[in-house]
Design an enzyme around this catalytic site. Structure first.
Site, PDB file in Angstrom:
ATOM      1  N   ARG A  62      24.374  18.554 -47.523  1.00 37.33           N
ATOM      2  CA  ARG A  62      25.331  18.194 -48.593  1.00 37.33           C
ATOM      3  C   ARG A  62      24.735  18.550 -49.967  1.00 37.33           C
ATOM      4  O   ARG A  62      24.803  17.759 -50.912  1.00 37.33           O
ATOM      5  CB  ARG A  62      25.683  16.709 -48.538  1.00 37.33           C
ATOM      6  CG  ARG A  62      27.067  16.422 -49.110  1.00 37.33           C
ATOM      7  CD  ARG A  62      27.279  14.931 -49.382  1.00 37.33           C
ATOM      8  NE  ARG A  62      28.655  14.668 -49.745  1.00 37.33           N
ATOM      9  CZ  ARG A  62      29.073  13.585 -50.369  1.00 37.33           C
ATOM     10  NH1 ARG A  62      28.246  12.633 -50.684  1.00 37.33           N
ATOM     11  NH2 ARG A  62      30.336  13.442 -50.677  1.00 37.33           N
TER      12      ARG A  62
ATOM     13  N   LYS B 250      27.491  -0.435 -53.144  1.00 33.48           N
ATOM     14  CA  LYS B 250      27.629   0.345 -51.907  1.00 33.48           C
ATOM     15  C   LYS B 250      26.465   1.325 -51.893  1.00 33.48           C
ATOM     16  O   LYS B 250      26.344   2.170 -52.779  1.00 33.48           O
ATOM     17  CB  LYS B 250      28.969   1.078 -51.907  1.00 33.48           C
ATOM     18  CG  LYS B 250      29.183   1.949 -50.676  1.00 33.48           C
ATOM     19  CD  LYS B 250      30.600   2.531 -50.689  1.00 33.48           C
ATOM     20  CE  LYS B 250      30.840   3.547 -49.612  1.00 33.48           C
ATOM     21  NZ  LYS B 250      32.156   4.195 -49.731  1.00 33.48           N
TER      22      LYS B 250
ATOM     23  N   ASP C 162       0.877  -1.180   0.000  1.00 38.51           N
ATOM     24  CA  ASP C 162       0.000   0.000   0.000  1.00 38.51           C
ATOM     25  C   ASP C 162       0.912   1.227   0.000  1.00 38.51           C
ATOM     26  O   ASP C 162       1.468   1.600   1.016  1.00 38.51           O
ATOM     27  CB  ASP C 162      -0.881  -0.053   1.254  1.00 38.51           C
ATOM     28  CG  ASP C 162      -1.827   1.138   1.304  1.00 38.51           C
ATOM     29  OD1 ASP C 162      -1.781   1.973   0.384  1.00 38.51           O
ATOM     30  OD2 ASP C 162      -2.602   1.216   2.270  1.00 38.51           O
TER      31      ASP C 162
ATOM     32  N   CYS D 265      25.766   2.041 -46.163  1.00 44.61           N
ATOM     33  CA  CYS D 265      26.674   3.118 -45.784  1.00 44.61           C
ATOM     34  C   CYS D 265      25.812   4.349 -45.535  1.00 44.61           C
ATOM     35  O   CYS D 265      24.768   4.525 -46.168  1.00 44.61           O
ATOM     36  CB  CYS D 265      27.634   3.370 -46.954  1.00 44.61           C
ATOM     37  SG  CYS D 265      28.696   4.805 -46.760  1.00 44.61           S
TER      38      CYS D 265
ATOM     39  N   ASP E  95      33.347   4.320 -56.663  1.00 41.62           N
ATOM     40  CA  ASP E  95      32.532   5.077 -55.712  1.00 41.62           C
ATOM     41  C   ASP E  95      31.806   6.222 -56.413  1.00 41.62           C
ATOM     42  O   ASP E  95      31.609   6.222 -57.636  1.00 41.62           O
ATOM     43  CB  ASP E  95      33.445   5.549 -54.553  1.00 41.62           C
ATOM     44  CG  ASP E  95      32.712   5.666 -53.235  1.00 41.62           C
ATOM     45  OD1 ASP E  95      32.005   6.674 -53.052  1.00 41.62           O
ATOM     46  OD2 ASP E  95      32.830   4.778 -52.380  1.00 41.62           O
ATOM     47  N   ASP E  96      31.453   7.230 -55.667  1.00 34.68           N
ATOM     48  CA  ASP E  96      30.651   8.365 -56.121  1.00 34.68           C
ATOM     49  C   ASP E  96      31.269   9.036 -57.362  1.00 34.68           C
ATOM     50  O   ASP E  96      32.495   9.145 -57.477  1.00 34.68           O
ATOM     51  CB  ASP E  96      30.613   9.369 -54.953  1.00 34.68           C
ATOM     52  CG  ASP E  96      29.536  10.414 -55.112  1.00 34.68           C
ATOM     53  OD1 ASP E  96      28.911  10.463 -56.170  1.00 34.68           O
ATOM     54  OD2 ASP E  96      29.343  11.178 -54.148  1.00 34.68           O
TER      55      ASP E  96
ATOM     56  N   ASP F 264      24.665   4.283 -50.245  1.00 30.92           N
ATOM     57  CA  ASP F 264      25.003   5.388 -49.336  1.00 30.92           C
ATOM     58  C   ASP F 264      23.769   6.215 -48.961  1.00 30.92           C
ATOM     59  O   ASP F 264      22.712   6.133 -49.617  1.00 30.92           O
ATOM     60  CB  ASP F 264      26.041   6.279 -50.047  1.00 30.92           C
ATOM     61  CG  ASP F 264      27.023   6.922 -49.085  1.00 30.92           C
ATOM     62  OD1 ASP F 264      26.716   7.009 -47.887  1.00 30.92           O
ATOM     63  OD2 ASP F 264      28.094   7.380 -49.551  1.00 30.92           O
TER      64      ASP F 264
ATOM     65  N   ASP G 189      33.382   6.962 -41.919  1.00 33.26           N
ATOM     66  CA  ASP G 189      34.170   7.730 -42.889  1.00 33.26           C
ATOM     67  C   ASP G 189      35.559   8.025 -42.337  1.00 33.26           C
ATOM     68  O   ASP G 189      36.432   8.481 -43.071  1.00 33.26           O
ATOM     69  CB  ASP G 189      33.467   9.056 -43.197  1.00 33.26           C
ATOM     70  CG  ASP G 189      32.481   8.891 -44.353  1.00 33.26           C
ATOM     71  OD1 ASP G 189      32.486   7.826 -44.988  1.00 33.26           O
ATOM     72  OD2 ASP G 189      31.717   9.838 -44.611  1.00 33.26           O
TER      73      ASP G 189
ATOM     74  N   ASN H 183      23.565  10.204 -47.336  1.00 35.49           N
ATOM     75  CA  ASN H 183      24.489  11.204 -46.807  1.00 35.49           C
ATOM     76  C   ASN H 183      23.879  12.450 -46.184  1.00 35.49           C
ATOM     77  O   ASN H 183      24.550  13.484 -46.130  1.00 35.49           O
ATOM     78  CB  ASN H 183      25.454  11.620 -47.926  1.00 35.49           C
ATOM     79  CG  ASN H 183      26.547  10.583 -48.106  1.00 35.49           C
ATOM     80  OD1 ASN H 183      27.198  10.198 -47.138  1.00 35.49           O
ATOM     81  ND2 ASN H 183      26.739  10.111 -49.316  1.00 35.49           N
TER      82      ASN H 183
HETATM   83  C1  DGJ Z   1      30.139   8.932 -47.902  1.00 36.38           C
HETATM   84  C2  DGJ Z   1      30.774   7.570 -47.787  1.00 36.38           C
HETATM   85  O1  DGJ Z   1      30.849   7.164 -46.466  1.00 36.38           O
HETATM   86  C3  DGJ Z   1      32.124   7.614 -48.467  1.00 36.38           C
HETATM   87  O2  DGJ Z   1      32.793   6.394 -48.297  1.00 36.38           O
HETATM   88  C4  DGJ Z   1      31.929   7.930 -49.925  1.00 36.38           C
HETATM   89  O3  DGJ Z   1      31.212   6.899 -50.527  1.00 36.38           O
HETATM   90  C5  DGJ Z   1      31.204   9.256 -50.066  1.00 36.38           C
HETATM   91  N1  DGJ Z   1      29.995   9.274 -49.301  1.00 36.38           N
HETATM   92  C6  DGJ Z   1      30.885   9.517 -51.500  1.00 36.38           C
HETATM   93  O4  DGJ Z   1      30.124  10.637 -51.655  1.00 36.38           O
END
Ligand code: DGJ
Length: 753
Positions: free
Chosen positions: A443, A476, A53, A517, A366-367, A478, A539, A480
């Protein structure tokens, strides 16, 4: 069956190999929590939270004669709001303009196996014998809301997975909070472990004492985030890396989450985890349902190490899927830090020529290969090749890479759209934005609303086109920026759309190795691992920064999921110079690769890389699929400050035939102390033979060529020495940090008898 219901006592017992989780019925109506302990042979229902209680603790009307029962003083299984429990509830369903709700027990179902969650990623079984499931139905008699709680109990792992499904009854309602799990512990003598950080400093382990009130972590970024991971653990008194009782919780979700512990006035601790109520208000009409994401709950009696190994085993076998789940992952060269946006076919092939000679198996472009993308200001959404850079298309690059004997991988960032893109010019309404307000850029880009079916269909078609025209073995994926300018519920709808897209794409391209990523590790969570078995960890590729990032990540996630690359010095993120051997030793703790212009290196460095790759191929099975022991972590177990000047870890193959050991000093000193490294997980009765990575480092080369000094090996003990597993574990190796090797020691032990 690992689950049973004792009808007489009204008690559900959920038994994992070494634990028992108890759910109790009080008055055949209220669902209470009985505790989660070391496995119990029998349960008497005596060791429960006593009735008391207590002042300011309301009593349900039908129990008014008994002032000693209040939900406010009990361990509740799925706490209801606005009635008698003033702690944080597990849900909020607004109906008739009130949060008030009751959940009364209705019925249960127990069956072998596990169902998947509608539209959401989750752990899974390959055979019904792996796990049993309990479903408990609870109902609000006033609104008709049905809440079904799901518990999957694993037969060979100390794991229970939970989620809840809400089904609307006669009255429409609005869900403002829907957590996946709530667990009440009877006291608060725990420390809380969380994985916190920032972009390029992800998932550092932070440990703090529990205090009265609410403490926890969360994300409102529509991403599981760099800042906080959807993970928390409670460490019992005295629990550390090796011993003690630890409870771990991890949400299988990539969006906004909350993970918190509330300590009440009597010292009880309520752990809760689920979707963050921020920007969430989900309407349900009669018959409609809402399914929460899954929480994976692990109980360990072998400290944090035991907890981590349980998560790793579960995630490798029962979360990750597809061809690559059990396959050794290829050694990568990624062109990002080698060229950034500035490449052409000639440059790519020059990098590939050197990489293949050193033993690299996968070349990742990559990019910058699409649209008119020469910097990060344009073209996201325009998933067609940039003919200025690659005049004969991706086919030429892919064929050229394959003809050199490597696999070919490609970068995408599908969820994004650049205002300067053909896609945006055609469909500005596909980006998240709020009418009358200029959308906020991150970005230089906006985020696509994957809650819209046509956006998901567009991406599926565009990515499928690219993956079918050229021979692509790896993607990959991504992400961002953190989304903004969203309408109510848009974040959860976004993830339902993303998961739909990923399910379709990974089913359509079963041979492709997908790597997730998000500006490094901004979405390192179990949900992404369900579709993509590995994630770019950070990164920050600095060898020493990576120690805290990788060991912190390893608290919940296996080495097979952690992508780790050797990059150039001075390091591009923090400017530090670290020896090639140390960069290699650290990157070899995950899925391994390189991310630098190999053509700028000397012959001596290239030969060291050749040795590293050959060495890694011999140990990767153990690293990626063995057991991890953190011998010395870089964090402090009792305060948030970093503790140790060195870190040591060991991967042991499941058959205990091979162990891979690394010791890395963060601040190498001249004439240093010896450190004792007691190994773990070996066969005590077996003999193990030392073997070290033989390669000439730059310093060896200098010593030999300039001073005519012999080079010495980097290992602690001469190669070929045989030592018993018992001695290695109980006496421990004494190692001196050799600053001339950049401050790291790395060796393998192989069972010889
Ligand atoms: C962020 C990623 O973590 C990097 O490894 C690379 O792929 C860049 N973007 C490319 O814009």
């Amino acid at each position: 069956m690992s689950i049973c219901f004792d009808k007489e006592k009204g008690v559900f017992l959920l038994n994992t190999p070494s634990s028992t989780y108890v759910i109790r019925l009080y008055n055949e109506k209220y669902l209470l929590h009985g505790g989660w302990f070391h496995k119990l042979p029998v349960w008497s229902d005596v060791c429960v939270m006593p009735l008391a209680d207590r002042a300011f603790s309301p009593v349900p009307a039908e129990l008014h004669g008994k002032a000693d029962f209040s939900l406010n003083c009990q361990q509740c299984e799925y706490p209801v709001p606005m009635r008698s429990d003033f702690r944080s509830s597990a849900y909020e369903a607004i109906c008739d303009e009130t949060l008030a709700s009751d959940l009364e027990y209705q019925t249960y179902r127990i069956y072998a196996g596990k169902k998947s969650l509608e539209g959401l990623p989750s752990t899974y079984i390959s055979q019904d014998s792996e796990a049993d499931t309990l479903e408990i139905d609870l109902k609000d008699p006033h609104t008709g809301l049905l809440v079904t709680l799901f518990y999957t109990v694993w037969n060979s792992l100390d794991v229970i997975c939970r989620h809840a499904v809400f089904t609307c009854g006669s009255k429409s309602l609005s869900l403002r909070k829907v957590l996946s799990a709530s667990v009440d512990f009877p006291h608060s003598r725990y420390r809380m472990l969380q994985l916190s950080g920032a972009h390029a400093r992800e998932r550092h382990a932070v440990i703090r004492n529990l205090v009265p009130g609410v403490q926890g972590v969360g994300s409102r970024r529509s991403a599981s985030s760099h800042q906080q991971n959807p993970f928390l653990a409670l460490l019992s008194q005295g629990a550390g890396e090796v011993d003690g009782e630890v409870f771990g919780f991890n949400l299988v979700y990539s969006g906004n989450f909350v993970a918190q512990v509330e300590v009440d006035e009597w010292g009880m601790s309520r752990v809760q985890m689920g979707i963050n109520p921020y920007n969430f208000d989900w309407k349900l009409n009669k018959g409609e349902s809402f399914c929460t994401p899954e929480v994976v709950m692990v109980r360990s009696e072998k400290g944090m190490g035991g907890m981590s190994r349980t998560f790793h085993d579960l995630y490798r076998k029962n979360l990750c899927r597809g061809k690559w789940r059990d396959a050794e992952r290829p050694v990568v060269i990624n062109n990002w830090e080698a060229t950034y946006f500035n490449f052409d076919v000639k440059k790519l092939f020059a990098l590939a020529d050197t990489a293949v000679k050193e033993g690299v198996e996968l070349f990742v472009l990559d990019d910058g290969w699409f649209g008119k993308r020469n910097d990060d200001r344009s073209s996201l959404g325009d998933w067609f090749v940039d003919k200025n850079k690659l005049p004969h298309g991706l086919e030429e690059v892919s064929d050229g890479i394959h003809s050199r004997g490597m696999k070919f991988g490609l970068w995408f960032e599908p969820e994004m759209i650049s205002p300067d893109s053909d896609l945006y010019r055609a469909h500005p309404d596909w980006a998240f934005q709020v009418e009358g307000r200029e959308p906020v850029l991150g970005r230089h880009q906006l985020v696509l609303d994957l809650g819209k079916d046509e956006v998901v269909e567009y991406l599926l078609e565009k990515i499928s086109n690219v993956l079918s025209t050229a021979h692509i073995d790896y993607v990959k994926w991504d992400f961002n920026r953190s989304p903004s300018d969203m309408h109510l519920n848009a974040s959860h709808k976004f993830y339902l759309g993303l998961y739909k897209l990923l399910e379709k794409l990974t089913t359509r391209f079963p041979d492709v190795l997908f790597e997730s990523c998000s500006g490094g590790g901004g979405r390192f969570d179990p949900a992404m691992l369900h579709y993509m078995p590995q994630t770019w960890t950070s990164d920050n590729t600095d060898g020493l920064s990576r120690i805290s990032i990788q060991l912190g990540t390893s608290v919940a996630y296996p080495a097979s999921a952690m992508s780790c690359h050797v990059s150039a010095v001075p390091n591009h993120q923090i400017g530090r110079i670290t020896s090639l051997s140390t960069r290699g030793h650290v990157a070899m703790a995950g899925t391994f690769g390189y991310e630098l212009d190999l053509n700028l290196l000397s012959e001596v460095e290239l030969s060291e890389i050749r040795s590293q790759i050959a060495w890694y191929k011999n140990i990767r099975g153990t690293v990626q699929f063995g057991d991890l022991y953190r011998i010395q972590s870089p964090w402090n177990e009792t305060s948030a400050a970093e503790a140790s000047e060195y870190a040591a870890w060991e991967h042991v193959s499941k058959d205990k035939k091979q162990a891979v050991v690394s010791v890395v000093w963060k601040f190498p000193e001249a004439n240093p102390e010896f450190v004792v490294v007691p190994l773990q997980g070996l066969d005590p009765d077996a003999m193990y033979k030392f073997k070290s990575l033989q390669s000439e480092t730059l310093i060896d080369h200098l010593k030999k060529s300039v001073f005519d000094m012999p080079s010495s090996q980097c290992s602690a003990i001469p190669d070929g020495t045989c030592v018993s597993g018992a001695e290695l574990m109980y006496a421990g190796i004494r190692i001196m940090g050799k600053p001339q090797y950049g401050g790291s020691v790395h060796f393998v032990l192989e069972k010889c008898s």
